[in-house]
Write a protein that holds these residues in place. Structure first.
Motif, PDB file in Angstrom:
ATOM      1  N   THR A 120       0.831  -1.208   0.000  1.00 24.82           N
ATOM      2  CA  THR A 120       0.000   0.000   0.000  1.00 24.82           C
ATOM      3  C   THR A 120       0.862   1.253   0.000  1.00 24.82           C
ATOM      4  O   THR A 120       0.603   2.209  -0.742  1.00 24.82           O
ATOM      5  CB  THR A 120      -0.929   0.005   1.238  1.00 24.82           C
ATOM      6  N   ALA A 121       1.911   1.242   0.836  1.00 24.40           N
ATOM      7  CA  ALA A 121       2.791   2.408   0.930  1.00 24.40           C
ATOM      8  C   ALA A 121       3.524   2.654  -0.385  1.00 24.40           C
ATOM      9  O   ALA A 121       3.635   3.797  -0.854  1.00 24.40           O
ATOM     10  CB  ALA A 121       3.801   2.198   2.059  1.00 24.40           C
ATOM     11  N   ILE A 122       4.021   1.589  -1.004  1.00 25.44           N
ATOM     12  CA  ILE A 122       4.775   1.727  -2.255  1.00 25.44           C
ATOM     13  C   ILE A 122       3.893   2.267  -3.372  1.00 25.44           C
ATOM     14  O   ILE A 122       4.276   3.185  -4.110  1.00 25.44           O
ATOM     15  CB  ILE A 122       5.394   0.374  -2.654  1.00 25.44           C
ATOM     16  N   GLU A 123       2.698   1.697  -3.496  1.00 26.29           N
ATOM     17  CA  GLU A 123       1.793   2.131  -4.576  1.00 26.29           C
ATOM     18  C   GLU A 123       1.356   3.577  -4.379  1.00 26.29           C
ATOM     19  O   GLU A 123       1.277   4.360  -5.328  1.00 26.29           O
ATOM     20  CB  GLU A 123       0.587   1.189  -4.643  1.00 26.29           C
ATOM     21  N   ALA A 124       1.070   3.962  -3.124  1.00 21.05           N
ATOM     22  CA  ALA A 124       0.657   5.344  -2.853  1.00 21.05           C
ATOM     23  C   ALA A 124       1.793   6.318  -3.152  1.00 21.05           C
ATOM     24  O   ALA A 124       1.573   7.383  -3.742  1.00 21.05           O
ATOM     25  CB  ALA A 124       0.223   5.473  -1.390  1.00 21.05           C
ATOM     26  N   ARG A 125       3.021   5.954  -2.792  1.00 24.36           N
ATOM     27  CA  ARG A 125       4.153   6.840  -3.019  1.00 24.36           C
ATOM     28  C   ARG A 125       4.458   6.968  -4.510  1.00 24.36           C
ATOM     29  O   ARG A 125       4.820   8.049  -4.987  1.00 24.36           O
ATOM     30  CB  ARG A 125       5.387   6.323  -2.273  1.00 24.36           C
ATOM     31  N   ALA A 126       4.355   5.866  -5.238  1.00 18.82           N
ATOM     32  CA  ALA A 126       4.618   5.905  -6.675  1.00 18.82           C
ATOM     33  C   ALA A 126       3.668   6.880  -7.375  1.00 18.82           C
ATOM     34  O   ALA A 126       4.059   7.577  -8.322  1.00 18.82           O
ATOM     35  CB  ALA A 126       4.492   4.512  -7.273  1.00 18.82           C
TER      36      ALA A 126
END
Length: 450
Positions: free
Chosen positions: A217-223
């Motif tokens: 979730t964190a990676i996708e939101a940051r991307a």
């Protein structure tokens, strides 16, 4: 004339055990299987299901970790314990798959990036001081406090600006995983293949799934969102490119490495600080000397990244804590080819262990090895590089070592400049290693304004 007391230590084995007794003891404390002669001899060999060798000779250790690295990959027992959570990340991967990830991640941990992240460490140290002050004069478990403080740091350098991430859930999932996954199975000791189910891994599966879901979730939101000011750990990993192949990490590879840094990044530094504070409570004279240094340099403020080089005694305390209580108390490798180490024959399949705990207390390598003497690190050049390995060595040396040391110095210096810590009678911690060397029972200290 009586000898001064020594800080707590692990009672090492004085007689051989059978496989079931070894398993029982290893599940309670991995370090308890180290024979006492490992602190006196350059090498100890035996057989517990499989042939094994414990190596304490610095020359032979260099051959395993540096000169013949590919002949000694990480032991399957280690990979089996950690792979469900961190996949084929830097910590586990071998060969070409490890090399491209290491090249991609190495710039993330440059000195410039570490200094840029130091204000987060300073802020976490300030919050720790506030919590200790609020607690008042009562005894505090500083081991718990250091876990909170270092998780503060790692979550801020990973998820900065992401309020959507449930940091408490990440913390709980990691603690649940560490508590279960590190328990060695009899199947691991006997060398059973990975597809044979291990009960503890089944129990820890829920925590693993939760950790991975939160990281994804964190990676996708940051991307989607992009960086928000000073690049944090996640930004730097997202931007990372292998200079040789131009390859970038996909979401799964990012997630596995991110979880590696989160788990390792807060757990090991928390332990380093916990043991350092235990030693400060144990040795008031050393604590007074440390406080004088910190107060002279800091003048009432919290430590910053720029202060680290001006706090040599604080660094010596941390180095000595890492010698006596290394978070990774044992490294384990599996021999791939016929070899000779320290004059002994090694055959493919042998387990080659480097007991970092015993190495740091070896009678041939250290003067008065069980004593707390931070000054022994005043002259780093006098110490054999392969006699002191809290972060491993060779190409696979811990990539986050500079991050961890900077954080530990900043937090310990800030705490010692503000408080006088006193040990609580009858509350000595017990050094117990499952995945890492923890102070079982906690580090109980009272804190009063300095």
């Amino acid at each position: 004339m009586s000898q001064p007391p020594l800080p707590v230590r692990v009672p090492l084995v004085t007689q051989p055990w059978g496989i079931l007794k070894s398993l029982q003891m290893a599940r309670r404390n991995i370090l308890s299987i180290i024979p006492a002669i490992a602190t006196k001899q350059p090498m100890v060999s035996g057989k517990t299901g499989k042939r094994w060798h414990m190596v304490m000779d610095p020359t032979a250790i260099r051959e395993v970790l540096q000169d013949r690295l590919d002949n000694y990959p990480k032991a399957m027992v280690v990979k089996n314990l950690l792979k469900p959570a961190i996949g084929e990340s830097l910590f586990i991967a071998e060969g070409a798959h490890w090399r491209w990830q290491r090249r991609t991640a190495a710039p993330v941990f440059s000195a410039r990036n570490m200094l840029n992240l130091s204000p987060i460490m300073t802020a976490a140290a300030e919050r720790s001081c506030d919590r200790i002050t609020t607690a008042g004069p009562r005894a505090i478990n500083m081991a718990d406090e250091m876990v909170t403080t270092t998780f503060d740091v790692i979550s801020d350098v990973t998820f900065s600006g992401d309020d959507s991430i449930d940091r408490d859930a990440v913390h709980v999932a990691i603690e649940d995983y560490i508590a279960q996954a590190g328990k060695i199975s009899l199947f691991d000791i006997l060398g059973f293949p990975d597809w044979v189910p291990r009960p503890d891994r089944i129990v820890s599966g829920k925590a693993v799934r939760q950790m991975k879901r939160l990281a994804d979730t964190a990676i996708e939101a940051r991307a989607k969102r992009g960086s928000n000011g000073t690049p944090d750990l996640l930004d730097l990993l997202l931007e990372g490119v292998d200079p040789k192949t131009k390859r970038q990490m996909n979401t799964a590879e990012l997630r596995d490495n991110l979880l590696t840094f989160i788990v390792a990044g807060h757990e090991t530094t928390a332990l380093t600080l916990s043991w350092s504070l235990y030693l400060m409570g144990f040795d008031q004279a050393a604590q007074d000397k440390a406080r004088a240094e910190t107060q002279s340099v800091l003048q009432g403020r919290a430590a910053t990244g720029d202060d680290v080089e001006h706090l040599p005694f604080i660094r010596q305390i941390i180095d000595e804590a890492l010698r006596l209580y290394p978070p990774a108390g044992m490294l384990s490798r599996t021999a791939q080819v016929h070899d000779t180490l320290g004059g002994r024959e090694i055959i493919p399949g042998d387990t080659v262990m480097i007991p970092i705990y015993a190495l740091g207390r070896h009678e041939q390598l250290w003067d008065d090895p069980d004593a707390f003497k931070p000054e022994r690190f005043a002259d780093r050049k006098s110490i054999d590089r392969y006699a002191y390995l809290p972060f491993g060595d060779g190409p696979r040396i811990c990539i986050g070592a500079s991050f961890a040391l900077q954080e530990a110095v900043i937090i310990l210096a800030t705490l010692l400049s503000r408080f006088k810590f006193t040990a609580v009678a009858g509350k000595n911690p017990e050094p117990v290693m499952i995945l890492t060397l923890r102070p079982e029972g906690g580090v109980w200290l009272t804190a009063e304004p300095a």
